[in-house]
Motif scaffolding. Structure first.
Motif, short mmCIF file in Angstrom:
data_model
loop_
_atom_site.label_atom_id
_atom_site.label_comp_id
_atom_site.label_asym_id
_atom_site.label_seq_id
_atom_site.Cartn_x
_atom_site.Cartn_y
_atom_site.Cartn_z
N ARG A 1 36.66 39.68 35.30
CA ARG A 1 37.11 38.61 35.87
C ARG A 1 36.71 38.71 37.45
O ARG A 1 36.81 37.80 38.30
CB ARG A 1 38.87 38.40 35.95
CG ARG A 1 39.15 38.30 34.51
CD ARG A 1 40.69 37.70 34.32
NE ARG A 1 40.32 37.20 33.06
CZ ARG A 1 40.87 37.86 31.82
NH1 ARG A 1 40.95 39.29 31.83
NH2 ARG A 1 40.66 37.54 30.67
N HIS A 2 36.40 39.92 37.92
CA HIS A 2 35.57 39.96 39.18
C HIS A 2 34.21 39.34 39.26
O HIS A 2 33.55 39.69 40.35
CB HIS A 2 35.81 41.53 39.69
CG HIS A 2 37.25 41.71 40.20
ND1 HIS A 2 37.54 41.64 41.48
CD2 HIS A 2 38.10 42.31 39.39
CE1 HIS A 2 38.95 42.08 41.49
NE2 HIS A 2 39.40 42.47 40.39
N PHE A 3 33.72 38.97 38.26
CA PHE A 3 32.27 38.59 38.26
C PHE A 3 32.03 37.48 39.60
O PHE A 3 30.83 37.67 40.16
CB PHE A 3 31.90 37.89 37.15
CG PHE A 3 32.40 36.46 36.96
CD1 PHE A 3 31.39 35.43 37.57
CD2 PHE A 3 33.45 36.01 36.37
CE1 PHE A 3 31.78 34.03 37.35
CE2 PHE A 3 33.96 34.78 36.59
CZ PHE A 3 32.94 33.81 36.92
N SER A 4 32.81 36.83 39.72
CA SER A 4 32.66 35.76 40.85
C SER A 4 32.61 36.44 42.27
O SER A 4 32.28 35.57 43.10
CB SER A 4 33.68 34.67 40.71
OG SER A 4 35.10 35.23 40.90
N ASP A 5 33.02 37.62 42.56
CA ASP A 5 32.71 38.44 43.79
C ASP A 5 31.03 38.75 44.01
O ASP A 5 30.74 39.01 45.11
CB ASP A 5 33.54 39.53 43.92
CG ASP A 5 35.07 39.14 43.58
OD1 ASP A 5 35.55 38.26 43.96
OD2 ASP A 5 35.62 40.17 43.49
N VAL B 1 24.56 37.77 38.27
CA VAL B 1 25.34 38.19 37.27
C VAL B 1 24.20 38.49 36.10
O VAL B 1 23.32 37.46 36.07
CB VAL B 1 26.34 37.12 36.69
CG1 VAL B 1 26.76 37.67 35.28
CG2 VAL B 1 27.69 37.13 37.66
#
Ligand code: 5GP
Length: 204
Positions: free
Chosen positions: A155-159, A163
């Motif tokens: 869920r931290h991918f967006s930091d 990707v």
């Protein structure tokens, strides 16, 4: 010109070790930061190459001595990045790969804003579970903990800046190489070279 920090994070079993191995074999001027950890050494690992394996009291002394650029507790053990190593290598103009967890990534981003961060995402939970079970390096309890933590980590991918979905290892490695090379082509990273070229145009 100083080198940049390249942060690579992924859930345990995401295949980042293999990807990083391929990239290191192929990209020049790239250093790899060997982390310190209090985790038990696994079969096939070498102290000083995979990690610097240290005791908890020794790790805590390194924290007190301000030796870490970042550190975190991951899956019940401490892991940390040596500030001295990173400063020395970037000072020599080398980019430095940091294979660290999402907590460490956040700390480094806060301290080194021009670092580049890449999240390696497994194609699905099922594939991650399969890969992690197959490598047989963890006890059933450790495996369960790593899978449970994976759900929070993804869920931290967006930091992250980039990707990479790790479907095929060789494609993922090629993607990571591209990211490193593209970052080196940033205008701001080529200032000295460009200035030298432009002086050859003077008086013309
Ligand atoms: P493993 O025990 O499987 O080698 O690593 C467990 C986790 O610790 C992985 O997510 C890995 O990226 C992370 N890790 C390894 N070194 C460091 C480090 O120096 N700092 C932080 N914050 N995490 C690390």
């Amino acid at each position: 010109m100083n080198g940049r920090l390249l942060i690579i994070s992924s859930p345990s079993g995401g295949g980042k070790g293999t990807i990083i191995g391929e990239v290191r074999a192929d990209v020049v001027n790239l250093a790899y930061s060997v982390s310190h950890t209090t985790r038990e050494i696994r079969e096939g690992e070498t102290d000083g190459i995979d990690y610097h394996f240290v005791s908890k009291p020794d790790f805590e002394k390194l924290i007190r001595d301000d030796e870490f650029l970042e550190y975190a507790e991951v899956h019940g053990n401490y892991y940390g990045t040596s500030k001295t190593f990173v400063d020395r290598e970037t000072g020599k103009g080398r980019d430095v790969l940091l294979e660290i967890d999402v907590q460490g990534a956040e700390q480094v981003r806060g301290k080194v804003p021009d670092s580049v961060s890449v999240f390696i995402l497994p194609p699905s939970f099922g594939v991650l579970k399969e890969r992690l079970s197959q490598r047989k390096t963890e006890s059933p309890e450790e495996l369960a903990l790593r899978l449970e933590n994976a759900a929070a980590e993804v869920r931290h991918f967006s930091d992250f800046d980039y990707v990479i979905v790790n479907d095929k290892i060789e494609d993922a490695a090629a993607d990571l190489k591209m990211i490193i090379k593209a970052n080196r082509l940033l205008r701001i990273r080529q200032k000295g070279l460009i200035r030298d070229i432009l002086t050859t145009f003077d008086n013309h």
